[in-house]
Write a protein that holds these residues in place. Sequence first.
Motif, mmCIF file in Angstrom:
data_model
loop_
_atom_site.group_PDB
_atom_site.id
_atom_site.type_symbol
_atom_site.label_atom_id
_atom_site.label_comp_id
_atom_site.label_asym_id
_atom_site.label_seq_id
_atom_site.Cartn_x
_atom_site.Cartn_y
_atom_site.Cartn_z
ATOM 1 N N ILE A 151 35.469 37.411 40.954
ATOM 2 C CA ILE A 151 34.024 37.254 41.236
ATOM 3 C C ILE A 151 33.598 35.837 40.858
ATOM 4 O O ILE A 151 33.972 35.328 39.797
ATOM 5 C CB ILE A 151 33.196 38.281 40.410
ATOM 6 C CG1 ILE A 151 33.547 39.721 40.806
ATOM 7 C CG2 ILE A 151 31.694 38.013 40.557
ATOM 8 C CD1 ILE A 151 33.132 40.138 42.183
ATOM 9 N N MET A 152 32.822 35.240 41.739
ATOM 10 C CA MET A 152 32.254 33.924 41.432
ATOM 11 C C MET A 152 30.745 34.002 41.641
ATOM 12 O O MET A 152 30.301 34.586 42.636
ATOM 13 C CB MET A 152 32.841 32.862 42.366
ATOM 14 C CG MET A 152 34.341 32.748 42.238
ATOM 15 S SD MET A 152 35.051 31.796 43.555
ATOM 16 C CE MET A 152 35.377 30.309 42.674
ATOM 17 N N SER B 261 32.682 37.701 46.191
ATOM 18 C CA SER B 261 33.740 38.611 45.737
ATOM 19 C C SER B 261 35.002 38.451 46.583
ATOM 20 O O SER B 261 34.935 38.377 47.808
ATOM 21 C CB SER B 261 33.244 40.048 45.795
ATOM 22 O OG SER B 261 32.999 40.424 47.129
ATOM 23 N N ILE B 262 36.149 38.378 45.892
ATOM 24 C CA ILE B 262 37.435 38.226 46.573
ATOM 25 C C ILE B 262 38.353 39.366 46.109
ATOM 26 O O ILE B 262 38.493 39.601 44.908
ATOM 27 C CB ILE B 262 38.104 36.878 46.205
ATOM 28 C CG1 ILE B 262 37.123 35.732 46.413
ATOM 29 C CG2 ILE B 262 39.385 36.659 47.002
ATOM 30 C CD1 ILE B 262 37.376 34.554 45.501
ATOM 31 N N PHE B 263 38.943 40.056 47.084
ATOM 32 C CA PHE B 263 39.908 41.107 46.765
ATOM 33 C C PHE B 263 41.275 40.419 46.778
ATOM 34 O O PHE B 263 41.915 40.291 47.810
ATOM 35 C CB PHE B 263 39.822 42.191 47.855
ATOM 36 C CG PHE B 263 40.508 43.480 47.528
ATOM 37 C CD1 PHE B 263 41.439 43.571 46.507
ATOM 38 C CD2 PHE B 263 40.215 44.639 48.256
ATOM 39 C CE1 PHE B 263 42.058 44.771 46.215
ATOM 40 C CE2 PHE B 263 40.818 45.838 47.981
ATOM 41 C CZ PHE B 263 41.747 45.909 46.951
ATOM 42 N N SER B 264 41.722 39.958 45.581
ATOM 43 C CA SER B 264 42.914 39.099 45.579
ATOM 44 C C SER B 264 44.221 39.882 45.628
ATOM 45 O O SER B 264 45.250 39.324 46.013
ATOM 46 C CB SER B 264 42.883 38.143 44.392
ATOM 47 O OG SER B 264 42.515 38.815 43.231
ATOM 48 N N GLU C 207 32.791 32.077 37.022
ATOM 49 C CA GLU C 207 33.756 32.955 37.704
ATOM 50 C C GLU C 207 34.595 33.740 36.714
ATOM 51 O O GLU C 207 34.729 33.369 35.545
ATOM 52 C CB GLU C 207 34.676 32.128 38.613
ATOM 53 C CG GLU C 207 35.587 31.163 37.875
ATOM 54 C CD GLU C 207 36.570 30.467 38.818
ATOM 55 O OE1 GLU C 207 36.093 29.676 39.651
ATOM 56 O OE2 GLU C 207 37.789 30.727 38.699
ATOM 57 N N LYS C 208 35.169 34.865 37.202
ATOM 58 C CA LYS C 208 36.026 35.703 36.361
ATOM 59 C C LYS C 208 36.939 36.517 37.270
ATOM 60 O O LYS C 208 36.530 36.956 38.335
ATOM 61 C CB LYS C 208 35.160 36.631 35.509
ATOM 62 C CG LYS C 208 35.940 37.384 34.445
ATOM 63 C CD LYS C 208 34.992 38.233 33.584
ATOM 64 C CE LYS C 208 35.749 39.023 32.539
ATOM 65 N NZ LYS C 208 34.867 39.928 31.790
#
Lengths: 92, 653
Positions: B624-625, B608-611, B522-523
């Motif tokens: 992103i994981m 994908s996560i829009f944090s 992840e990053k």
Amino acid sequence: MIDFIRDYGLILILFILPVIFALQPLFLPRIEKMHIQLDVAELKRKKLLIYRQIKELEMEYDIGNINENDFISGRATLKKEVSEVIAALKSL
Amino acid sequence: MTPIAGGVALNLAFGFSILTVFTLFLHTRNGDQRLFLTGQRLALGISFFVFLATFILAFQLIQSNFDIDYVARYTSLETPFIYKISALWAGQSGSLLFWLFILSVYTTIVILQNQRKHNSLMPWVIITLVIVQMFFLILTNYVTNPFKPTDADFIVTNGNGLNPLLQNVTMAIHPPTLYLGFVGFSVPFGFAISALINGDTSPLWIQSIRRWALVAWLFLSMGIILGGWWAYRELGWGGYWAWDPVENASFMPWLTATAFIHSIIIQEKKDMLRLWNMSLIIMTFTLCIFGTFLTRSGVMSSVHSFTASSLGPIFLTFVFLIIVVSFGMMYFRRNELKSPRKMESFTSRESGFLFNNMVFVVLCFSVFWGTLFPVISEAVRGTKITVGPPFFNQMNIPIGLILLALTGIGPLLAWRKTGRKNLIRNFTFPILTGLSTATILLFIGFRGYVVISFSLGAFVTATIGTEFARGIHARRKKFDESIIKALIRMVSKNRSRYGGYVVHLGIVFMFVGFTGHAFDDEKEFSLTVGETDHVAGYTFELIQLSEAERANHYAWISDLRVTNQEGTFVTNLHPEKRIYFHNNPDPNRRQPHSELDIYTTMNQDIYSIFSGVDSENGVAFIKIMVNPLVRWVWVGGFILVFGTIVALWPRKD
């Protein structure tokens, strides 16, 4: 009164009918237990279960999961049990 | 008027429940069939009133009648129709009513199904089920009434709305499925208690509940898998299982129930393990009630504990009573619970089943201890010590792998005793398959649990394959059938056996998926339009950042273009940052939520996560994981459900 029945009629029906339905058997003459009928159903079920067990035992033997001695003695026991059930069924 | 009718219906149901228990108890004393018929009908009356109350509450939720506190708390005018329905089980009082609703459905089916069967068992089965109903009727009538009017001394024009995390189709399905499982175990429990009271602990009661236990197990399994699916796709932390107390609450009864559905086979076929089976079903039902307590009492901090309440002492008292009464009756019937037959050999299928059962119970105890440890530590030392996933993983991964191994070993053992010749014949191919897999994996460079898990997966798959091959071979030899015909006939004539093997295959798939977790990457980074960043060999470019106002939220939508190492296009991902209740003038009532997007294949998921978003400068904060093999878990879940349906499918006699 008519207004009350019109407004609450459905609700009264919904609440009163289940009460009548539930309590109705209490006003019947005393009912004897349906022993024979129930016993027959129970025995038939038991017979079916033993037949299934015999089939499964045969399959286990065909696959090679049990040896010949166990198969013969197991099948004999089950056949004896089913004979007893059939005899009990005939006697009713 | 209609909400009042709901309250009255619950009151009447409670009154009927007292009458049912009284009437059926009298019947057991004097044998008068009129009392039995009345008791049955009163029990059906309870169900009718509970159905009525549930439909009234659902109707009020759809109608947005904010005069009812529950409706105002869990819905608003903007809540979409489907979530107005699912609000029925979103809050405490509604979910307890829903529990009662499902129990009433099951009770009705049991009564109608057994009108002319199990004459001696049925009165106590109905009494037991009605006592459980009575408990939930006390809660919904006197502790947390779903029809309570709104407290406000002004007209409520709009409600709070449903928690955004619950506004998800999976979450609309997950709780009912789980509840169908939880509540379903009331039926086998009812038969077990009835068998204990009647002193008839022969396999008869087991034969009556085998299908019920399987149906409940199927729903519980589906509920757990759907819960994991929801957590994975909605909560945005990249996993599907966090050893959260509420997840554990559903997992613990699943473990004992799995042990139960295995060991009842032994009682059915060999009349062994009477005491053990009785203990398992009592434990399973107690854990189902305990699970509802954990979910609804707010005693544990959890993402699932959306409500905190004072239900704890009442639930715990009920759990205590179940344990004392059930195990007290077992003690009273200890002589009847002695099985007439004994285990003959360590290398028998019976022993395999028993050993597998014990491992399930040990695993359950480990989860139970880890789940309750924070509460126990707080009670004893005054400090809440939380036990996290590392504890659970350290304890449960080895036990889980032992269970996986037993999944393969059990079917290879013969009933009564497996001779040396048979042992060698049955185990050679699966063991060679497992060892070959381990050698290849070690040669490639894998180590530790990964090697053990994949090798055991290969071993179990080989076992299942061997069992199918031997069965087909035997049929072909006996009936001279084609392979396909032999396969179909073999499965259709032995549905529970081969359905069970398919379930085992599903478990193998799931273990492969769990093992993939060891390779997660992840990053987290920020991007403006046109910028790129890289994770696990993939390049992510922000193509566009747009905004949209929708019915119940405001959203920022990112358009991410994903390419692989060779520069080949892979997919476009559109994770969103949302604000629910964005029109609410009180900023504290607005709820941010990240709606993620996943690209999924059998090899891996790009998650994908829009944090976060800096809308002034057009910056999107993205996480992103890359999660390998996750899809195997869901495919395994489908196989498990399919296998259980095969096992459950009625056969012609």
